[in-house]
Design a protein around this motif. Structure first.
Motif, short mmCIF file in Angstrom:
data_model
loop_
_atom_site.label_atom_id
_atom_site.label_comp_id
_atom_site.label_asym_id
_atom_site.label_seq_id
_atom_site.Cartn_x
_atom_site.Cartn_y
_atom_site.Cartn_z
N SER A 154 0.85 -1.18 0.00
CA SER A 154 0.00 0.00 0.00
C SER A 154 0.89 1.23 0.00
O SER A 154 1.78 1.37 0.83
CB SER A 154 -0.89 0.02 1.24
OG SER A 154 -1.71 1.16 1.24
N ARG A 155 0.62 2.13 -0.97
CA ARG A 155 1.39 3.36 -1.06
C ARG A 155 0.41 4.48 -1.34
O ARG A 155 -0.35 4.41 -2.31
CB ARG A 155 2.43 3.24 -2.17
CG ARG A 155 3.34 4.42 -2.29
CD ARG A 155 4.40 4.20 -3.31
NE ARG A 155 3.93 3.30 -4.37
CZ ARG A 155 4.62 2.97 -5.41
NH1 ARG A 155 5.82 3.43 -5.58
NH2 ARG A 155 4.14 2.16 -6.33
N ASP A 158 -3.23 3.52 -2.07
CA ASP A 158 -3.51 2.62 -3.18
C ASP A 158 -2.90 1.26 -2.88
O ASP A 158 -1.78 1.16 -2.39
CB ASP A 158 -2.89 3.14 -4.49
CG ASP A 158 -3.56 4.41 -4.98
OD1 ASP A 158 -4.73 4.61 -4.66
OD2 ASP A 158 -2.89 5.19 -5.68
N GLN A 159 -3.65 0.20 -3.21
CA GLN A 159 -3.10 -1.14 -3.05
C GLN A 159 -2.45 -1.54 -4.35
O GLN A 159 -3.03 -1.41 -5.42
CB GLN A 159 -4.19 -2.14 -2.67
CG GLN A 159 -4.65 -1.99 -1.25
CD GLN A 159 -5.55 -3.12 -0.83
OE1 GLN A 159 -6.13 -3.81 -1.65
NE2 GLN A 159 -5.68 -3.30 0.46
N SER A 160 -1.23 -2.02 -4.23
CA SER A 160 -0.46 -2.43 -5.39
C SER A 160 0.09 -3.82 -5.17
O SER A 160 0.28 -4.26 -4.04
CB SER A 160 0.71 -1.48 -5.64
OG SER A 160 0.24 -0.17 -5.84
N SER A 173 5.67 -2.76 -9.93
CA SER A 173 4.49 -2.55 -9.12
C SER A 173 3.29 -2.27 -10.02
O SER A 173 3.40 -1.51 -10.97
CB SER A 173 4.72 -1.37 -8.17
OG SER A 173 3.57 -1.08 -7.44
N VAL A 174 2.13 -2.87 -9.72
CA VAL A 174 0.91 -2.65 -10.49
C VAL A 174 -0.24 -2.45 -9.50
O VAL A 174 -0.32 -3.14 -8.49
CB VAL A 174 0.63 -3.83 -11.46
CG1 VAL A 174 0.43 -5.12 -10.72
CG2 VAL A 174 -0.55 -3.53 -12.35
N ARG A 175 -1.11 -1.48 -9.79
CA ARG A 175 -2.28 -1.24 -8.94
C ARG A 175 -3.25 -2.40 -9.08
O ARG A 175 -3.51 -2.87 -10.18
CB ARG A 175 -2.99 0.05 -9.36
CG ARG A 175 -2.32 1.27 -8.82
CD ARG A 175 -3.16 2.49 -9.00
NE ARG A 175 -4.49 2.27 -8.42
CZ ARG A 175 -5.47 3.13 -8.53
NH1 ARG A 175 -5.32 4.23 -9.18
NH2 ARG A 175 -6.64 2.88 -7.99
N VAL A 176 -3.79 -2.85 -7.96
CA VAL A 176 -4.72 -3.98 -7.99
C VAL A 176 -6.12 -3.58 -7.49
O VAL A 176 -6.93 -4.45 -7.20
CB VAL A 176 -4.19 -5.19 -7.18
CG1 VAL A 176 -2.99 -5.80 -7.88
CG2 VAL A 176 -3.87 -4.82 -5.75
N GLU A 177 -6.39 -2.29 -7.41
CA GLU A 177 -7.73 -1.84 -7.03
C GLU A 177 -8.72 -2.39 -8.05
O GLU A 177 -8.51 -2.26 -9.26
CB GLU A 177 -7.80 -0.31 -7.00
CG GLU A 177 -6.90 0.34 -5.98
CD GLU A 177 -7.30 0.05 -4.55
OE1 GLU A 177 -8.50 -0.06 -4.26
OE2 GLU A 177 -6.39 -0.08 -3.72
#
Length: 184
Positions: A154-155, A158-160, A173-177
């Motif tokens: 989490s940054r 946002d969850q990544s 890193s890729v966003r997984v929202e």
């Protein structure tokens, strides 16, 4: 099995210890003893919180509404973090232990208890979800990234998913929202 309504029980303390702040703790109980443990704690003057779901169960000859604990084998209790109070709670028949380090119990922030209470009171639709924590290894179960594994991060809220290539010590890193994510 359909959830038709939600009920929760909160008792107020008969007496409280002066000078010590009370915290919420989770108590691990015997299976199917949550309601009786809740009742016994109330009888001892302990503030409790037992969120219950009302479900309709069907048998071959009838249907019946039953109230089941939201969190099986757990009751929440609020008490002062001292030895006497801990023993008063732990001596209740059906209580195995306080959830936390070395039997001392880990305080639960009141905002987490209030969030559960509010969610259940407002009547919005919700589903149980496996607990995922930041830093845990996970797998994406839907969409274009289905099957991809990595570490949940989490940054800035946002969850990544962090995908690492150990041999060259590099990561992406890729966003997984919006993706369905499961623990590995």
């Amino acid at each position: 099995m359909a959830v038709s309504s939600v009920v929760f029980e909160i008792s107020q303390p008969v007496s409280s210890f002066q000078g010590e702040a009370e915290n919420w703790y989770a108590l691990h109980t015997r299976p199917r003893h949550e309601k009786i443990v809740n009742q016994r704690l109330e009888e001892r003057g302990v503030t409790t919180f037992l969120p219950l779901l009302t479900q309709v169960h069907r048998w071959s000859d009838r249907k019946k509404k039953v109230e089941l604990p939201l969190f099986s084998c757990y009751v929440f209790a609020r008490f002062a973090p001292n030895r006497d109070e801990r023993l008063r709670v732990l001596r209740v028949e059906g209580v195995f232990s306080l959830v936390g380090d070395q039997g001392e119990g880990a305080p639960i922030p009141i905002d987490q208890i209030e969030a559960i209470r509010s969610l259940m009171e407002c009547g919005v639709s919700w589903d149980s979800h496996p607990y995922l924590k930041i830093g845990q290894r996970v797998r994406i179960r839907s969409g274009a990234l289905d099957g991809m594994e990595g570490i949940l991060l989490s940054r800035n809220g946002d969850q990544s998913l962090v995908i690492s290539i150990d041999a060259i010590q590099r990561s992406l890193s890729v966003r997984v929202e919006g993706y369905e994510v499961e623990a590995i």
